[in-house]
Design a protein around this motif. Sequence first.
Motif, PDB file in Angstrom:
ATOM      1  N   THR A 170      -3.177 -19.988  -3.576  1.00 41.48           N
ATOM      2  CA  THR A 170      -3.938 -20.472  -4.728  1.00 41.48           C
ATOM      3  C   THR A 170      -3.348 -21.787  -5.248  1.00 41.48           C
ATOM      4  N   ASP A 201     -10.375 -14.445  -3.939  1.00 45.19           N
ATOM      5  CA  ASP A 201      -9.434 -13.331  -4.125  1.00 45.19           C
ATOM      6  C   ASP A 201     -10.005 -12.431  -5.205  1.00 45.19           C
ATOM      7  N   ARG A 246      -6.830  -8.908  -6.126  1.00 44.80           N
ATOM      8  CA  ARG A 246      -5.639  -8.793  -6.965  1.00 44.80           C
ATOM      9  C   ARG A 246      -6.005  -8.997  -8.442  1.00 44.80           C
ATOM     10  N   GLN A 251      -6.074 -16.726 -12.793  1.00 45.55           N
ATOM     11  CA  GLN A 251      -5.179 -17.771 -12.275  1.00 45.55           C
ATOM     12  C   GLN A 251      -5.991 -18.964 -11.749  1.00 45.55           C
ATOM     13  N   ASP A 264     -10.550 -19.565  -1.739  1.00 47.22           N
ATOM     14  CA  ASP A 264      -9.371 -18.703  -1.814  1.00 47.22           C
ATOM     15  C   ASP A 264      -9.724 -17.346  -1.197  1.00 47.22           C
TER      16      ASP A 264
HETATM   17 MG   LIG Z   1      -3.622 -16.299  -4.791  1.00 49.72          MG
END
Ligand SMILES: [Mg+2]
Length: 373
Positions: free
Chosen positions: A188, A211, A214, A220, A263
């Motif tokens: 990332t 992603d 997670r 993020q 990502d």
């Molecule tokens: Mg990541």
Amino acid sequence: MFESLRKKLKIFKESVSTEESELNSATIEASEDKTTPSDEAPEEASYETTTQKVVDVEAIGHASEYGEQVPQRIEPSNGNVSTQDKSIFERKIKGKDLEDSLWDLEIALLESDVAVSVTEEIVETVKEELVGTKRKWRQDVGTLVEKALRDGILKVLDVSGLDFDEFIKNTPKPVTIVFTGINGTGKTTTIAKLAYRLKNQGYSVVLAAGDTYRAGALEQIERHAEKLGVKLVKHQQGADPAAVIYDAVQYARAKHNDVVLADTAGRIHTNVNLMNQLRKIERVIDADLVVFVDEALAGNDAVERALQFNTAMAIDASILTKVDADSKGGTAISIAHATSKPILFLGIGQNYEDMVKFDPQWLMNRLFDEADA
Ligand SMILES: [Mg+2]
Ligand SMILES: Nc1nc2c(ncn2[C@@H]2O[C@H](COP(=O)(O)OP(=O)(O)O)[C@@H](O)[C@H]2O)c(=O)[nH]1
């Protein structure tokens, strides 16, 4: 960065130089013992000594034509040949002279995270290049050894080059790039660094929040998108990443954006479900580039993982992160060789600008240029 490998290569260079100069002075002593010059080589089988008794004008002319070095001899008036006359020593470097140093080089490379097969290849190239080399008396051995080492390392790094900037420029838009790799290696962060770089070059960038696995991953990448002022395409946590990336590509097409950086969830290469998810992304998304991201610190594990990931979704290139925290330096050499794919960038810190373009010559300069120490 690369200090340890650099130091070890330097030690190898010096150890060969020392051994060679010791052998050379032995040759000189052996020759000085003789009272009459001879056409024959000294006793030691490993030396080839050229001692020319008399050099007449014709011989000088002939030798010079071929660029050979001609011994400077003055014939004494009594017709005898002076024993003080200099000879030219041409010593062939022998395999057995190098045995200890090559063994040390092998250990040094292994300790620096260069994979076993890659180490063997480098050592073999160095040996092939040095053994049999005719070295003139007092010629700098260090130079010969450094060239052999450079050639050995460049040979294993010789993977088809890919210039990232040229690739972006020449590929029809939107250019779609998917990033794979295990958890926490810096995917990332690398995507954010690339978005920053591309934006500075004038490209419009879309991030795909692939992603979905997670907890916290969405926040993020959202933070990065906001900071960088780029569009983020996202779904809910747990959504199908192939669908998220597909939407991002559709968005970029509709808006005539230049690059999609997708990502994916970090996954352990032994997790079958997550690896199958990558296979699905490969089927659904016709990515222009699949980039495997791993950290330099992982050493040989990174090489193993790259090969595993490659089976789920074929890798086109790699990016190595956390090179700033790795002093060994061998991972880059190993990963390029193992995957036969180029390394595009090295991550050298946590800020957006902390990324350098990788090229083998850059690595060579790091490893061998004194000024850079
Ligand atoms: Mg990541
Ligand atoms: N020192 C250093 N840290 C990095 C680098 N790249 C990423 N990181 C850090 O590694 C951690 C994990 O990065 P992240 O991008 O979340 O990894 P991901 O799980 O693969 O997406 C973060 O704390 C990053 O700041 C780098 O090149 N150097």
